[in-house]
Motif scaffolding. Sequence first.
Motif: not given
Length: 178
Positions: A174, A167, A160
Motif C-alpha cells: 500500500c 486498491q 485491497v
Amino acid sequence: MGRHDAEDDREKWAQEAYAVLIDVARTYHAVITYKELGEEVQQRSGIHTRSLLHNWIGSVLAKVVREAHRRGDPPLTALVVHKDDGMVGVGYKEVLEIAGQPPLQGVEERERHAAEARFTCYQRFGATLPPDGGRPALAPRYQAAVERRRSRAPEPPPRVCTGCFVQLPATGVCDSCG
C-alpha cells in the motif's frame, strides 16, 4: 407406409447407422451430426423419408445402443452430436440405462462421459492415435463453447489494503500505509 414397414425401415437404418458410426470411429476425434447421420443412412439404405429427423432418429439410435451393448462394443452413439452445440442428445441416457449405470447429473457430466465413450470407440475401431496414445476430448464445437465461457469468466476482484481499504498497486504494498 404401414406400421410394419416403418419398423423394417428403422431396422435397416439402424444397421446402416452402425456401419456409418464404425467408419466415423476410425478417425481420431471425429464426430458426426444427427443430420449427417440421417442423410447417410437414407442414402446407404436407399430408403428415404419425408418425416422430420427428430421424429425417427432417436428410435434408430436406440437400436444402435442395444446392438452395441449386445456385441460388447463401446457406445457408438457417443459419436453423434448436435450441429449447433456439438453435444450428444438427451437420448444418450439410454447408453447408461442399457449398461445398468446410474443417470448422469448435468450436461457437463454427460459430455465428459460421451468423450470417454468416443475415445473408447476410436481405440476399438482402429483410429490412428497420436504417439502419446491420445485422450478423450469433448466434441470440437462443444469444446469451443466451453473455452468461450471460460474466457468470459469474471476477473477476480482487485486486492485491497486491509488498513485503509484502497486498491493495492501491482507491488502489493500500500502506497499510503506502507
